[in-house]
Design an enzyme around this catalytic site. Sequence first.
Site, PDB file in Angstrom:
ATOM      1  N   MET A  88       0.303  -0.926  -0.280  1.00 26.35           N
ATOM      2  CA  MET A  88      -0.219   0.137  -0.539  1.00 26.35           C
ATOM      3  C   MET A  88       0.790   1.277   0.059  1.00 26.35           C
ATOM      4  O   MET A  88       1.833   1.447   1.165  1.00 26.35           O
ATOM      5  CB  MET A  88      -1.123  -0.018   1.260  1.00 26.35           C
ATOM      6  CG  MET A  88      -1.773   1.373   1.150  1.00 26.35           C
ATOM      7  SD  MET A  88      -3.203   0.593   2.796  1.00 26.35           S
ATOM      8  CE  MET A  88      -4.190   1.966   1.775  1.00 26.35           C
ATOM      9  N   CYS A  89       0.447   2.661  -0.874  1.00 28.20           N
ATOM     10  CA  CYS A  89       1.164   3.057  -0.672  1.00 28.20           C
ATOM     11  C   CYS A  89       0.505   4.723  -0.220  1.00 28.20           C
ATOM     12  O   CYS A  89      -0.818   4.886  -0.140  1.00 28.20           O
ATOM     13  CB  CYS A  89       1.792   4.097  -2.415  1.00 28.20           C
ATOM     14  SG  CYS A  89       1.936   4.871  -2.195  1.00 28.20           S
ATOM     15  N   LEU A  90       1.545   4.485   1.415  1.00 27.97           N
ATOM     16  CA  LEU A  90       0.450   6.021   2.145  1.00 27.97           C
ATOM     17  C   LEU A  90       1.981   6.989   1.951  1.00 27.97           C
ATOM     18  O   LEU A  90       2.475   6.218   2.350  1.00 27.97           O
ATOM     19  CB  LEU A  90       0.204   5.781   2.990  1.00 27.97           C
ATOM     20  CG  LEU A  90      -1.144   4.220   3.859  1.00 27.97           C
ATOM     21  CD1 LEU A  90      -1.093   4.072   4.694  1.00 27.97           C
ATOM     22  CD2 LEU A  90      -1.701   5.531   3.282  1.00 27.97           C
TER      23      LEU A  90
END
Lengths: 152, 600
Positions: A88-90
């Site tokens: 996940m790209c946070l």
Amino acid sequence: MAANKRIMKELGEINTNPPPGCAIRLAKEDDINLWDVTMDGPQDSPYTGGKFHIQIVLPKEYPFKPPVLTFRTKIYHPNVTNDDKGAMCLGMLRADEWKPPNKIVDVLKLVRAVLAAPQPDDAVEAGIANEFKTDRKAFDKTAQDWVKKYAK
Amino acid sequence: MSRSHFSRSPRGNQDPTFTRTHSHSHSSSNPINTLGLPSPPPNGRRSSMGVEVRGMRRLEQRRNMEESHYLACNARAQNYNPPVDLRLLDYVSSYDNNLMCAICRCPFVDPVILNECDHCFCRACIRQCWNTNTTYTPLGPRGDCPTCRTPAKLGPRSATSKILVNLVDELIVQCPRKDDGCKAEVRRCEVQDHVNIYCGYTLIECTGKDCTDPVRRKDAAQSCLHYGASCLLCHKELQQWKLEAHWRSECPDRRVHCEMCKSPVFHRELEMHNKETCPAISTPCPGCSSRNKRGHAEAHAKSCTFAKLAPVLLRQQERLDEQEAAQKEMSRKLEVLEGGFTNMQGILFPSQEVENADRRSGDSNHIPYLRRSLVSPENADADAPTNDFAGFDWNFSAADVRHDGASSAETFQNGMASPPTRAAPAVPGPRPDDLPEPFSSDFDLASPPTFPPSGPYASPLHHLLSMHESLRDEMTRITSALSELDGRHSMQILNENLRTREEISYLAAQTAGLQRQMHWFTSAQLQRQQGRSPTPGASGSALGGAMMDAGAGAGVEAAVGAVSTAATALRGAARMVNVGGSASGVGMRRGTSEEGRTKL
């Protein structure tokens, strides 16, 4: 030792007062750096009703290095890579963005927020982001299909 | 941490006296000599100075020795007791979240304030943060604030509010040796002193001679405890000074308190206790689907209808299982018995028919002694088959006993009451226990026990075979008895017939005599008539005589007829005797067969 203490503390806090829609436990009894999170899909989103399995790996340097968060359940989302890694790209989790005062609870809250409101400008899956921006209905439908298919 | 160390160093105690004596002698003359180096006396007080120098050397030597000893001790002590990490302590008093470092989530340890943004962190935390995240900067520790990303550098110690330091130092913590048994709760600023000076569970060097092993401070007053001992509970071999810790946290036979229910249990039984007996652990209600703590199970049981029924349900279930098992066994038994019965009927059917026929035609009184002779003169082993059949509830026993009188009844009852001499026949009632299991593995053959009584059987196959054998024996015995009887009976009949025949022949002889007499009479009469016939006068008389003769002749003829009738009657009687003899022979034969059946 101090890092372990902090992780213990966070785990205790998160178990006594879990963030909404999340259930957290250790993946292995003796490994405090590996967390298993089961997150319910947020209401008013195409992910309603799904149960998403998220694994959090806390690095040895935590809290000075960010935790690594991966989706074990396939999800049709512009910010989650559509492969077997499910990274996940946070923004919060990027190494240069990470701040030691951040807590896992905050991360999980953010994940939930991103599930409810995808951020197509910060996407890792450009195709999905594009669809999300142009054809919201088709995106919703596919996302729901995926939830039924994978996240039950 | 280290501050306290130095404050109580033996050198610190030693130094003042040493410097005092030194400075007393050399204060004005040579300031360099404060370092303890021997220097040539500037003036004439040589002798006193020489003494002083020698004494100084001794002092110096002693000081060096003490210092090295102290350093060695200190190193060892440091090794035994690493400095207390304040972040790992358990805080007794609650503290405000504002006293917490954002990085380590503990009350500040040596807090510093960033000079740009006034955010506060532990010194170690912010250093580690900057060391991990930013490249080395020769200008000193600087970087972005972990909270607000403002570029900042550490403020001076004086910038940190004394109030903040006091607040975190006043927090009460537990001794880090609490796992070993120290119950002390001290202020955080004093915990290092507590561990170093007071805590009885801190490891120090053993006071024993030539012993450098660690020992807890509270045990140090005793003599050296570094000798082998064994745990009283679990008999594990270990050193005496470790025993207490062993009892506290290792020994499997120690008493511990269950975390859930607070009751004392043996450590090794703790797992089982948690699993099975602990009243504080929730268990599913046996009736409904809810879960309750074991301790509250009773209260729940009072309110839950299903729980009230649970024992009944459980018992029902148990009984059901039992019954099912029993039924299975019974049905198997029944199957076996049915098979056995059909077999037996197949074997017994013809003889039973004959017996019924005899029963219809036969007269029990006809040959009563036969039955007795069959039953009573049997040798000992004949009792066993009799027993076999006593088991049958056949309907002859009462009548037969009545007919046969006391002796037969006695024999019969003896036969019934006498304990079985063989294992194979099934007789209801007590059986020796050494028999094999009622249903052995060869039981599936279609040759099962033939008797309804539920007593234990030997192997049914064996039983049936023995039955068969005994039946065959019985049959042969009956056959021999029959032939013997037949012979005896025919002899009797023969005797009777002989006598009858003699009588008949006697009668026949007498009849012949009578016939002859009659003949003679008639011939004499005829001669008399022929003599009278020539005279006419005699004709009338002759006529009269003839008439009289005719009358006499008629009488004679009637007599002859009567005699012949008697002869015929005799012949008929003889025939009848013969017929009767043969009939009685048949009857007797049947009687014997019936007797044999009775005996069976």
